[in-house]
Design a protein around this motif. Sequence first.
Motif, PDB file in Angstrom:
ATOM      1  N   ASN A 259      43.466  72.885  28.115  1.00  0.00           N
ATOM      2  CA  ASN A 259      42.365  72.086  27.555  1.00  0.00           C
ATOM      3  C   ASN A 259      42.116  72.004  26.249  1.00  0.00           C
ATOM      4  N   LEU A 260      42.085  70.954  25.585  1.00  0.00           N
ATOM      5  CA  LEU A 260      42.055  70.785  23.932  1.00  0.00           C
ATOM      6  C   LEU A 260      40.628  70.255  23.737  1.00  0.00           C
ATOM      7  N   LEU A 261      40.081  70.957  22.964  1.00  0.00           N
ATOM      8  CA  LEU A 261      38.692  70.717  22.200  1.00  0.00           C
ATOM      9  C   LEU A 261      38.769  70.775  20.852  1.00  0.00           C
ATOM     10  N   GLN A 262      37.592  71.185  20.082  1.00  0.00           N
ATOM     11  CA  GLN A 262      37.750  71.295  18.640  1.00  0.00           C
ATOM     12  C   GLN A 262      36.650  72.113  18.343  1.00  0.00           C
ATOM     13  N   THR A 263      36.836  72.915  17.000  1.00  0.00           N
ATOM     14  CA  THR A 263      35.829  73.527  16.512  1.00  0.00           C
ATOM     15  C   THR A 263      34.787  72.902  15.626  1.00  0.00           C
ATOM     16  N   LEU A 264      33.595  73.446  15.222  1.00  0.00           N
ATOM     17  CA  LEU A 264      32.741  72.780  14.517  1.00  0.00           C
ATOM     18  C   LEU A 264      33.104  72.027  13.329  1.00  0.00           C
ATOM     19  N   GLU A 265      34.125  72.650  12.567  1.00  0.00           N
ATOM     20  CA  GLU A 265      34.661  72.288  11.589  1.00  0.00           C
ATOM     21  C   GLU A 265      36.139  71.341  11.678  1.00  0.00           C
ATOM     22  N   GLY A 266      36.249  70.811  13.130  1.00  0.00           N
ATOM     23  CA  GLY A 266      37.271  70.063  13.539  1.00  0.00           C
ATOM     24  C   GLY A 266      38.611  70.420  13.665  1.00  0.00           C
ATOM     25  N   GLY A 267      38.753  71.641  13.707  1.00  0.00           N
ATOM     26  CA  GLY A 267      40.321  72.409  13.921  1.00  0.00           C
ATOM     27  C   GLY A 267      40.482  72.418  15.358  1.00  0.00           C
ATOM     28  N   PRO A 268      41.808  72.508  15.832  1.00  0.00           N
ATOM     29  CA  PRO A 268      42.123  72.462  17.316  1.00  0.00           C
ATOM     30  C   PRO A 268      41.652  73.741  17.879  1.00  0.00           C
ATOM     31  N   ALA A 269      41.271  73.717  19.147  1.00  0.00           N
ATOM     32  CA  ALA A 269      40.680  74.845  20.126  1.00  0.00           C
ATOM     33  C   ALA A 269      41.410  74.592  21.318  1.00  0.00           C
ATOM     34  N   ILE A 270      42.073  75.728  21.950  1.00  0.00           N
ATOM     35  CA  ILE A 270      42.805  75.510  23.209  1.00  0.00           C
ATOM     36  C   ILE A 270      41.945  76.265  23.953  1.00  0.00           C
ATOM     37  N   ILE A 271      41.253  75.764  25.071  1.00  0.00           N
ATOM     38  CA  ILE A 271      40.491  76.550  26.081  1.00  0.00           C
ATOM     39  C   ILE A 271      41.246  76.498  27.472  1.00  0.00           C
ATOM     40  N   HIS A 272      41.391  77.818  27.902  1.00  0.00           N
ATOM     41  CA  HIS A 272      41.994  77.691  29.202  1.00  0.00           C
ATOM     42  C   HIS A 272      41.782  79.264  29.964  1.00  0.00           C
ATOM     43  N   CYS A 273      41.600  79.007  31.254  1.00  0.00           N
ATOM     44  CA  CYS A 273      41.689  80.144  32.143  1.00  0.00           C
ATOM     45  C   CYS A 273      40.013  80.949  32.000  1.00  0.00           C
ATOM     46  N   GLY A 274      39.904  81.935  32.537  1.00  0.00           N
ATOM     47  CA  GLY A 274      38.752  82.688  32.664  1.00  0.00           C
ATOM     48  C   GLY A 274      38.376  83.973  31.805  1.00  0.00           C
ATOM     49  N   PRO A 275      36.896  84.189  32.002  1.00  0.00           N
ATOM     50  CA  PRO A 275      37.011  85.531  31.188  1.00  0.00           C
ATOM     51  C   PRO A 275      37.279  86.832  31.912  1.00  0.00           C
ATOM     52  N   PHE A 276      36.848  88.178  31.481  1.00  0.00           N
ATOM     53  CA  PHE A 276      37.003  89.223  31.950  1.00  0.00           C
ATOM     54  C   PHE A 276      36.289  89.422  33.247  1.00  0.00           C
ATOM     55  N   GLY A 277      36.905  89.852  34.165  1.00  0.00           N
ATOM     56  CA  GLY A 277      36.407  89.932  35.625  1.00  0.00           C
ATOM     57  C   GLY A 277      36.888  91.319  36.317  1.00  0.00           C
ATOM     58  N   ASN A 278      36.512  92.476  35.757  1.00  0.00           N
ATOM     59  CA  ASN A 278      37.092  93.630  36.506  1.00  0.00           C
ATOM     60  C   ASN A 278      38.545  93.830  36.455  1.00  0.00           C
ATOM     61  N   ILE A 279      39.069  93.257  37.253  1.00  0.00           N
ATOM     62  CA  ILE A 279      40.599  93.197  37.544  1.00  0.00           C
ATOM     63  C   ILE A 279      41.442  92.094  36.957  1.00  0.00           C
ATOM     64  N   ALA A 280      40.698  91.409  36.063  1.00  0.00           N
ATOM     65  CA  ALA A 280      41.467  89.947  35.610  1.00  0.00           C
ATOM     66  C   ALA A 280      41.772  90.585  34.166  1.00  0.00           C
ATOM     67  N   THR A 281      42.812  89.829  33.635  1.00  0.00           N
ATOM     68  CA  THR A 281      43.279  90.213  32.045  1.00  0.00           C
ATOM     69  C   THR A 281      42.279  89.865  31.398  1.00  0.00           C
ATOM     70  N   GLY A 282      41.623  88.797  31.419  1.00  0.00           N
ATOM     71  CA  GLY A 282      40.373  88.521  30.533  1.00  0.00           C
ATOM     72  C   GLY A 282      40.957  87.988  29.176  1.00  0.00           C
ATOM     73  N   THR A 283      42.059  87.139  29.429  1.00  0.00           N
ATOM     74  CA  THR A 283      42.412  86.407  28.137  1.00  0.00           C
ATOM     75  C   THR A 283      42.723  84.909  28.451  1.00  0.00           C
ATOM     76  N   SER A 284      42.944  84.115  27.190  1.00  0.00           N
ATOM     77  CA  SER A 284      43.178  82.762  27.674  1.00  0.00           C
ATOM     78  C   SER A 284      44.868  82.506  28.282  1.00  0.00           C
TER      79      SER A 284
END
Length: 567
Positions: A259-284
Motif C-alpha cells: 500500500n502506498l501512502l505518504q508522510t506528513l511532508e509528502g514523501g512516499p511511505a509503503i505500508i504492508h503486512c502486520g506488526p510483531f505478534g509472538n511468532i511473527a517476523t514483525g516487519t514490513s
Amino acid sequence: MSAPLPTDLEIANAATLRPLSDVAADLGVGPEHLEPYGRDVAKIDLAVLAEPALPHQAKYVVVTAVTPTPLGEGKTTTSVGLAQALQRLDKRAVVALRQPSMGPTFGIKGGAAGGGFSQVVPMERLNLHLTGDFHAVTSAHNLLAAMMDNHLHHGNALGIDVRNITWRRVLDVNDRALRNIVIGLGARQDGLARETGFDITAASEVMVLLTLATSLRDLRARLGRIVIGYTTEGKGVTAEDLHAAGAMTAMLQDAIKPNLLQTLEGGPAIIHCGPFGNIATGTSSVTADLIAMRGSDYAITEAGFGADMGAERFFDVKCRVSGLKPDVAVIVATVRALKTHSGRYAVKAGKPLPAGLLEERPKDVEAGLPNLRKHIEIVRRFGVQPVVAINAFPDDHESEHAVIRRYCNSLGVRSAVTRHVAEGGAGALELAQVVVEAAHEPTSFEFLYPLDLPLEQKIEAVATQIYGADGIDVSPAAARALKDYERLGYGGLPVVIAKTHLSISSDPSLRGAPRGWRMPVREVRAAVGAGYVYAICGDMRTMPGLPTSPNAERIDITDDGRVTGLS
C-alpha cells in the motif's frame, strides 16, 4: 515553556496531502502500476518490480531499538522522521512500515502511524482497515481452519490426530474470552467437538507468509506448505493436503500488493503486512522493501521491539529471503528506557510514569547503558553499522542526552539527538547526516548461523550470542519436537525465538543486560509455510501481548464523518 503539541489526529487532519500520483512518481512508480483505494491510498502492482530501477543501489536502513518499556520508544516515528529529514537533504528516501493491528489501536497503545509531525497519513485510514489486507489474512486463515474441521466432520480420511492440531483461528481485535474455546458443540452436523482458540491476526502464519512471499506464485507455494497438524503416525498434514491453498491464494491476490501512502511532508511511505505478534517476523514485507530499494537512494524499514528480537529476526529470516543486505541499523534509545533498565523504575502501560523518571538524574541513565551496549553489540555481530538515535521527549534533560552521547563516542558509535516528533524532518537532520555517513562505510553482513546447523544448536546460538545466556535448558517436550521436526525434514530451517520483549533475557524482571542466566526452551513449533521453526522460551503470558485495558470508548465519529480520539 513551549505550547503543548497538538494530538496526532489534529496534526494529521491539518495536513495538506500531495496527489498520490506525484508521490508515486517520486518512487519511480507510474500510474499504470497504481490501483487507487480512494483519493489518498493506492495498491502498488508487483509488476513494477520488473521495471528498470535507479542506476545505483539504494542504501538499506533498518530501524530497531534498545529493550523497550511497555510504552515503546518510537521506532516508527523515528523511521518516518529520518525519511523526512533525508528528503530535506535532497535524498530520495522512502519508508516501508508495517500496518497497525486494530487490537492495539483500540487498546492502551492507540494508533501506530507514527506520531506528532513524523507520521504517515491519512492517519485514520492507516489505523482502521486501510485496504482490507488484515481482513483478507483473517479470512484466508479461517478458511483453512473451516476446511480442516469440515474434513474431520466428513470422516477424517487423512487420519488427522485431533489431539495434535496446531492450527487455530484468528481475529484482529482483542478478545480474551476467545483465546481458549471449545467448538463443535450442538448437533452432529455442527462438527466435531474439540478444544481450540483464537490468536491475533498479526500472529497468523498467513501474515508471515504474506510478509516473506516474493510473488503470488511464491505465496501459493508457501500457503500449500502450511502444516495444520499431524496424523497419528506423526506425519504433517498441510493446506495442500486439504486442497485449501489455491482458494487461500485467491483471497490474498490483492493483499499481496503493498500500500502506498505518504508522510506528513509528502514523501512516499509503503505500508504492508502486520506488526510483531509472538511468532511473527514483525516487519514490513519483502516486496515493500524491494519496491523501496528500486526507486530510492535510502530505503528505511523497521524491525519490531529491540535488536535482540526484531533485528535478529530481520537479519536471519527476512534478509535470507529478500537477499538484501542492510547498510545501517538505527538503534532508537530514550532516556526513559535507559532509566528503566537501571532497575530503579517500573513503567506500566496505562499508568502515570514514576515521578523520579521525569527528574534530571544522569546517573540513572548511566546505570541503564549496559542495555544500549548489548544492542550495539548485536548489530555489530551481524556486520552492520550501528547509529544511535536518541529520541528526545519533552521531559528529558540535556545532561541525560549528554551521558548517552559520551557513551556512544567511547564505543566508536555515531549518535544523534532527534526531535522529529515535535519538529518533523527538521528535527531529525543531524540523525539523517550521521546515517548518510555510516551508510557509505563498508559493511561485512553475515548471518548468525548456517542453515545446516541442527535446530537445537541454532536456538543455542541465538540464546548465547544474541541474548547473552550461558546456555539453554530444553524441556523434554521441546526436545522431542526438535527430533520430530528434523525427522520430518525441517532441520534446515532458520529459528525464531518467542520470548518477552521487556528484557534481553526470557525473564521480564531482568533489566539491563543480564548475565549468568539460562534460557528455558519450553516448547518448539514449526511454521513450515513461513519457513522457520520457533521456540517458546519463558512464560507465554510475558511475551509481546495485547493491551488488555481497552479504551475504545475514546474513538468516535463526528456528524461530518471525521474520526476522533485516536492518539
